[in-house]
Design a protein around this motif. Sequence first.
Motif, mmCIF file in Angstrom:
data_model
loop_
_atom_site.group_PDB
_atom_site.id
_atom_site.type_symbol
_atom_site.label_atom_id
_atom_site.label_comp_id
_atom_site.label_asym_id
_atom_site.label_seq_id
_atom_site.Cartn_x
_atom_site.Cartn_y
_atom_site.Cartn_z
ATOM 1 N N GLY A 199 0.776 -1.222 0.000
ATOM 2 C CA GLY A 199 0.000 0.000 0.000
ATOM 3 C C GLY A 199 0.805 1.269 0.000
ATOM 4 O O GLY A 199 0.280 2.351 -0.214
ATOM 5 N N GLY A 200 2.104 1.164 0.266
ATOM 6 C CA GLY A 200 2.976 2.328 0.191
ATOM 7 C C GLY A 200 2.832 3.296 1.333
ATOM 8 O O GLY A 200 3.551 4.283 1.407
ATOM 9 N N GLY A 201 1.908 3.053 2.267
ATOM 10 C CA GLY A 201 1.715 4.011 3.342
ATOM 11 C C GLY A 201 2.073 3.493 4.705
ATOM 12 O O GLY A 201 1.879 4.164 5.708
ATOM 13 N N MET A 202 2.578 2.256 4.776
ATOM 14 C CA MET A 202 2.839 1.651 6.076
ATOM 15 C C MET A 202 4.058 2.230 6.779
ATOM 16 O O MET A 202 4.387 1.828 7.883
ATOM 17 N N ARG A 203 4.730 3.160 6.158
ATOM 18 C CA ARG A 203 5.852 3.817 6.824
ATOM 19 C C ARG A 203 5.449 5.185 7.357
ATOM 20 O O ARG A 203 6.292 5.992 7.702
ATOM 21 N N GLY A 204 4.162 5.446 7.394
ATOM 22 C CA GLY A 204 3.733 6.724 7.943
ATOM 23 C C GLY A 204 4.126 7.868 7.032
ATOM 24 O O GLY A 204 4.059 7.783 5.821
ATOM 25 N N ARG A 205 4.584 8.946 7.613
ATOM 26 C CA ARG A 205 4.914 10.157 6.848
ATOM 27 C C ARG A 205 6.379 10.088 6.475
ATOM 28 O O ARG A 205 7.254 10.297 7.280
ATOM 29 N N ARG A 206 6.626 9.801 5.220
ATOM 30 C CA ARG A 206 7.998 9.595 4.753
ATOM 31 C C ARG A 206 8.476 10.804 3.980
ATOM 32 O O ARG A 206 7.712 11.488 3.313
ATOM 33 N N GLY A 207 9.775 11.031 4.040
ATOM 34 C CA GLY A 207 10.376 12.142 3.316
ATOM 35 C C GLY A 207 11.070 11.674 2.064
ATOM 36 O O GLY A 207 11.190 10.491 1.778
ATOM 37 N N GLY A 208 11.553 12.658 1.302
ATOM 38 C CA GLY A 208 12.317 12.351 0.108
ATOM 39 C C GLY A 208 12.842 13.614 -0.522
ATOM 40 O O GLY A 208 12.123 14.578 -0.695
ATOM 41 N N TRP A 209 14.114 13.594 -0.897
ATOM 42 C CA TRP A 209 14.767 14.732 -1.556
ATOM 43 C C TRP A 209 14.565 16.020 -0.768
ATOM 44 O O TRP A 209 14.147 17.050 -1.286
ATOM 45 N N GLY A 210 14.820 15.946 0.513
ATOM 46 C CA GLY A 210 14.770 17.145 1.334
ATOM 47 C C GLY A 210 13.405 17.423 1.942
ATOM 48 O O GLY A 210 13.259 18.343 2.722
ATOM 49 N N ARG A 211 12.389 16.612 1.607
ATOM 50 C CA ARG A 211 11.066 16.827 2.180
ATOM 51 C C ARG A 211 10.918 15.894 3.376
ATOM 52 O O ARG A 211 10.568 14.731 3.230
ATOM 53 N N SER A 212 11.183 16.411 4.580
ATOM 54 C CA SER A 212 11.090 15.549 5.752
ATOM 55 C C SER A 212 9.640 15.167 6.044
ATOM 56 O O SER A 212 9.357 14.076 6.506
ATOM 57 N N ASN A 213 8.701 16.073 5.755
ATOM 58 C CA ASN A 213 7.288 15.794 5.931
ATOM 59 C C ASN A 213 6.565 16.159 4.643
ATOM 60 O O ASN A 213 6.189 17.318 4.440
ATOM 61 N N PRO A 214 6.336 15.215 3.741
ATOM 62 C CA PRO A 214 5.681 15.556 2.475
ATOM 63 C C PRO A 214 4.265 16.028 2.707
ATOM 64 O O PRO A 214 3.510 15.440 3.483
ATOM 65 N N THR A 215 3.910 17.128 2.085
ATOM 66 C CA THR A 215 2.576 17.685 2.220
ATOM 67 C C THR A 215 1.962 17.826 0.847
ATOM 68 O O THR A 215 2.642 17.867 -0.172
ATOM 69 N N GLY A 216 0.637 17.908 0.827
ATOM 70 C CA GLY A 216 -0.071 18.014 -0.429
ATOM 71 C C GLY A 216 -0.376 16.640 -1.001
ATOM 72 O O GLY A 216 -0.085 15.603 -0.411
ATOM 73 N N ILE A 217 -0.987 16.643 -2.183
ATOM 74 C CA ILE A 217 -1.278 15.411 -2.923
ATOM 75 C C ILE A 217 -0.275 15.363 -4.062
ATOM 76 O O ILE A 217 -0.261 16.239 -4.927
ATOM 77 N N ILE A 218 0.567 14.326 -4.076
ATOM 78 C CA ILE A 218 1.738 14.320 -4.952
ATOM 79 C C ILE A 218 1.702 13.115 -5.877
ATOM 80 O O ILE A 218 1.623 11.970 -5.416
ATOM 81 N N ASN A 219 1.721 13.374 -7.180
ATOM 82 C CA ASN A 219 1.903 12.327 -8.183
ATOM 83 C C ASN A 219 3.385 12.282 -8.543
ATOM 84 O O ASN A 219 3.969 13.313 -8.890
ATOM 85 N N THR A 220 3.969 11.090 -8.517
ATOM 86 C CA THR A 220 5.398 10.948 -8.767
ATOM 87 C C THR A 220 5.663 9.855 -9.783
ATOM 88 O O THR A 220 5.097 8.762 -9.693
ATOM 89 N N ASN A 221 6.517 10.157 -10.752
ATOM 90 C CA ASN A 221 7.075 9.170 -11.669
ATOM 91 C C ASN A 221 8.590 9.287 -11.559
ATOM 92 O O ASN A 221 9.148 10.365 -11.774
ATOM 93 N N THR A 222 9.251 8.185 -11.221
ATOM 94 C CA THR A 222 10.686 8.276 -10.986
ATOM 95 C C THR A 222 11.402 7.016 -11.442
ATOM 96 O O THR A 222 10.828 5.926 -11.448
#
Length: 927
Positions: A284-307
């Motif tokens: 489900g991708g959410g079992m790690r709670g609030r995860r960061g990435g690339w300097g975002r310690s607390n990601p906010t908003g609704i984010i679509n990502t292709n990487t």
Amino acid sequence: MKSLLSALLLLVAVVQAFAQTPAIFGTVQSNSDKTPLPGANVVLSRTTDSFQTATVTDTEGRFRFERVAKGQYKVEINYLGFEKFSRSFQVQDGPVNLGALQLQDASTAIKEVQIVGRAPLGEQKGDTSQFNAKAFKTAPDASAEDLVTKMPGVTIQDGKVQAQGEDVKQVMIDGKRYTGEDVSSAMRNISSDMVESVQVFDGQSDRAAFSGFDDGNRVKTINFITKKEARQGYTGKASAGYGTDERYMVGAALNYFNNSRRITVTGLTNNINMFDFSVGETPGGGMRGRRGGWGRSNPTGIINTNTFSLNYNDMWGKKVEVSGNYTYSNRDIVNDQYVFRDYVNSDTTYVENSNNRSKEDNHRFNFRLQYNMNENNRLLVTPSITLQQSNDFVQRYANTVAGADTLTRSLNSTAADKTTLNISNNILYSHRFGDSGRILTADLNTSYSSTDGDTYQLQNTDNLVNPARDLYRNQYVSQDNDNFAWSGNLDYSQRLGENSRLQLEYNIGNQNNDADRRTYDFVESTGTFADLIAPLSNTFQSDYLSQRVGPSYQYKTENTSLQFGARYQYATLESDNEYPKPYSLKRSFSNVLPSLEYEYKFSRSQNLRINFRTNTDVPSVGQLQQVLDISNPLQLATGNPDLNQAYQNRLNLRYRNFNAETNRVFFMGVFGTMTQNYIANSVYTNGTVPVALPEGYELQPGARFSRPVNLDGYWSVRSFMNYGQPLNFISSNFNVFAGVGYTRIPGMINDQVNYANTTNFGGGLNISSNISEKVDFNVSTHSNYNIVDNTRNQAGNQSNNYFTQSTSLRYNWTLWKGLVYRTELNHQYNGGLSAGVDKSFLLWNMSIGKKVFKNQQGEISLSVNDLLQQNVSIQRNIASDYVEDVQSSVLQRFFMLTFSYNLRKFNGGEAPATEEQRGNWGGPRRN
């Protein structure tokens, strides 16, 4: 320059008079399979007196002792799981090569320990904490990140992995650096059952490792030493999920290992706020709670990502070690925010609601090539390229309020397109003059950055105090910035005696900035942005040249290491302005930069390290540009071309104690910073400003004008303590940590100095299971109480003190025949925040999954993220003239059905042939 060269030649002539002494070196191997043993403790003793020194083997099992006098010696080697080794030998005129020293496997003794008690956690070796992975039980599909968070002193705070109170910024695998910027992603791409042991230490810079002199540039590092059988083969995972509200996630990760060659490929597309995918991913991708990435310690908003990401490590032959990383990321972010800002020494508040839409395309490439030409010459090249394109649209509705009265309302729309290119490269070369004890190190750094952007601003401001001053603007801003910088460094060090060395350093560097920002008004008659507004435009060129020279002295004995030095720095800053008016500036700075490193080893398991450093910080281009920024008409700002460089002092103290017999770990650290000429913020609220504003740009009621200024009085100090030990009665590990911090930030309000003082009291505990692979849990809580005081708070009734508490539970339970239940609860309590901001929430994620296929390689799971639909994001920011709370939109409840498939095959392998990552040509590392 001539005097410097003469001094250098004189130094060389003097130190040549000292007698040369031989070196002792060798390799430690396993007797059963001849594999090198990294991290083995090697003790050298002279049999005729009490002299003794020690070091640890590198990732190839190699060790080396420099500056050894003639005499009869004995070497003793200890390594977890092997019998103790001892050999006596004679040192005469030349170097002594002890060859391959093979340790006998102590497997029988270890089995006896496993039957009657608990495997040892590990041991302390100087400033390196080494943990035995066998002593920590994890779920079968756990990652290395899950493993290390069970270890003493390692926690996750704000989505970042911390060790001993500091963010982990570097990950190594068998001594090789993981070339990438996201350390959490690196740890999630290593499965826990691949790890033999884990080392936690303060990693030195490449320059310090090459020269043997510490430059103070240390980063908290975790090194994973893998099992021999896991060094050939592959691991991988692929997952696909679809859920309610059209939530989706498709990702894959593959790790290929062939001794020294390691390749990691990952790919991901999703709209559930995941930034990366790994073999340690949960359903489900959410079992790690609030995860960061690339300097975002607390990601906010609704984010679509292709990487997509590719990581590569290899040895090209026996002498060239390479690693590289390429990452592409495309993001679409929708984020709404609410801001409540309470100003100091004023009854005015600022309230803002904003809608933010942004799209980002990022290309990042990092490469590292180390060429070990021979035993006396090393070359390191590390290029990096980043290309970012972004499109942002912000609609901001803001107002200023005094008591119950609204003074000003503002509606702003901003659309911006920006392209940023960053290219950098470092070339580092080091030469050792045989066994003479002389080392020459040279490095050259170059960097180029370019920013090209277009911004359209539409502003509508209503002045409720004086409607005749209502504003409407339609403007276009063109920005073109170019920066080129280079620096060169030359270090020469020489052994002065058995325990001491001297180094002379010369550094020269230059930063050249060319910034062109022009603002145009919209012309109705032509339908174009053609009317240049000179007061809002700025053409700026600057050149900063600095030179630094000075000596350092190093002294090392069995238990003590001392290094101190001083650098004289002279710098000049020149700048020329065309807009808003012609202006030239030329300034010079001179400073003395002292430094000190001291380490004392009380015993093999406990040590004390003290570090003192000074440095300067030159103002940025934006801070120097005196151009009016009206992107928010209620918060006007400008730069200050009269800024001086800041002068910073840093003092760190660390104490470590690891009792291997009781498995008790204790760490204490004190970290302090004091800055002179701190670049602070000067704010004006009473309608008067220090610069002439263009007609039509006066302050609105309740609005603020700010610009940077130099002020003394900034200082910050914080302490951190961690104690950990096993709880055998519940087969778990226990950690308790606490800290106290104080920060003083100077600023100015209407030409009067204000100090924002914040005192922080924090503490918490963590209990992680060590029961079995079928039951895995982690319980933690962390509380912080903050006392906020502003010296200009004349009203005296404003209380900005606040309390936060974060409590979490992670629980994995294999119920029956591959039926797995996972749950994660994160409770956040916030007390003392502004009205209109949510006080607390409970984030509850869970999943139920069934393992399928042969060897349970597949899993079908149903997960729910934010079951109670309470997830929020709140952040408090404290500045010299205000305290604000920011609440951002976040992803809330959704259900997802996910299918995952795991790949795993290991063929065994030899230890990878890597260059000594923590070696010291200037002498053995006394651990």
